[in-house]
Design an enzyme around this catalytic site. Structure first.
Site, PDB file in Angstrom:
ATOM      1  N   ASP A 295       0.691  -1.255   0.073  1.00  0.00           N
ATOM      2  CA  ASP A 295       0.052   0.031  -0.142  1.00  0.00           C
ATOM      3  C   ASP A 295       0.974   1.198   0.152  1.00  0.00           C
ATOM      4  O   ASP A 295       1.990   1.058   0.736  1.00  0.00           O
ATOM      5  CB  ASP A 295      -0.925  -0.011   1.167  1.00  0.00           C
ATOM      6  CG  ASP A 295      -1.934   1.352   1.164  1.00  0.00           C
ATOM      7  OD1 ASP A 295      -2.632   1.168  -0.037  1.00  0.00           O
ATOM      8  OD2 ASP A 295      -2.567   1.566   2.091  1.00  0.00           O
TER       9      ASP A 295
ATOM     10  N   PHE B 278       1.928   7.697 -12.991  1.00  0.00           N
ATOM     11  CA  PHE B 278       0.463   7.794 -12.912  1.00  0.00           C
ATOM     12  C   PHE B 278       0.476   8.434 -11.463  1.00  0.00           C
ATOM     13  O   PHE B 278       1.390   8.881 -10.876  1.00  0.00           O
ATOM     14  CB  PHE B 278      -0.412   6.385 -12.930  1.00  0.00           C
ATOM     15  CG  PHE B 278       0.612   5.512 -11.789  1.00  0.00           C
ATOM     16  CD1 PHE B 278      -0.082   5.401 -10.435  1.00  0.00           C
ATOM     17  CD2 PHE B 278       1.622   4.537 -12.105  1.00  0.00           C
ATOM     18  CE1 PHE B 278       0.680   4.403  -9.406  1.00  0.00           C
ATOM     19  CE2 PHE B 278       2.185   3.795 -10.968  1.00  0.00           C
ATOM     20  CZ  PHE B 278       1.664   3.738  -9.871  1.00  0.00           C
TER      21      PHE B 278
END
Length: 218
Positions: free
Chosen positions: A88, A173
């Site tokens: 994460d 991104f």
């Protein structure tokens, strides 16, 4: 590997490690890291993503990167019976006390709207002077081995930098176009994939996790 004629035996093709993601870029990065590290491991067939083994979707309701990574790794390991890795990650801005943090992907209110997230963050920081625009990409990577060859392990990687005032570059991104890594004159979105992987927060976390991964696969 064992070969039957020119074809690998079926047992040799069975997955041995699952990365809890559907992101093929992350999978390629992990395979590159593991290539040649474990005797007999064919990274191209035995290191797979969650979709290849029917891994579950997991609600990421932890309050830290490490908690969310462990939630995903535990769920996939339990569902597949295989060692599982999950990560994460997000952006931590100093003047925002570490935010957006775990909310990075939904900072503007809708999950995965990169443009809206980026534009909102830039607007929030519009009056912050350049010398106070420090930030870092942070990643927690977790390994859970249902066979208990190694204990649950979490490693963290960081990519320190400063936030630009306007996006630069077409690659990457998320917040890549506005983070300039420390010591460089370009944004993360202007780096090649190889350059980014060499210094990225995820690459650093995966490399730190490598000894535990190798131990789980022996």
């Amino acid at each position: 590997m064992t070969y039957d004629g020119e074809r690998p035996a079926a047992a040799d093709l069975a997955p041995r490690l699952v990365l809890a993601t559907h992101n093929q870029g992350k999978l390629a990065e992990l395979r590159a890291l593991l290539r040649g590290q474990v005797a007999g491991l064919d990274v191209d067939t035995q290191v797979v993503d969650a979709g290849a083994v029917g891994g579950p979707d997991v609600v990421e309701d932890g309050v830290t990167f490490a908690e969310n990574a462990l939630l995903k790794a535990r769920a996939v390991a339990a569902a597949t019976g295989l060692p599982a890795i999950a990560d994460d990650s997000g952006l931590a801005v100093d003047v925002l006390g570490g935010a957006p943090g775990i909310f990075s992907a939904r900072w503007a209110g809708r999950h995965g709207d990169d443009r809206a997230n980026l534009e909102l963050l830039l607007a929030q920081l519009s009056d912050v002077r350049d010398e106070h625009r420090q930030a870092a990409f942070v990643c927690a990577a977790a390994l859970v081995d249902p066979g208990a060859r190694v204990p649950e392990t979490v490693e963290t990687g960081r990519l320190e930098g400063t936030l630009l005032r306007q996006p630069q570059g077409e690659g990457g991104f998320g917040y890549d176009p506005i983070l300039r890594p420390a010591g460089l004159e370009v944004s993360c979105a202007e780096l090649t994939r190889e350059q980014k992987n060499a210094i990225s927060h995820r690459g650093r976390a995966f490399r730190a996790l490598l000894p535990a991964i190798i131990a789980a696969l022996r």
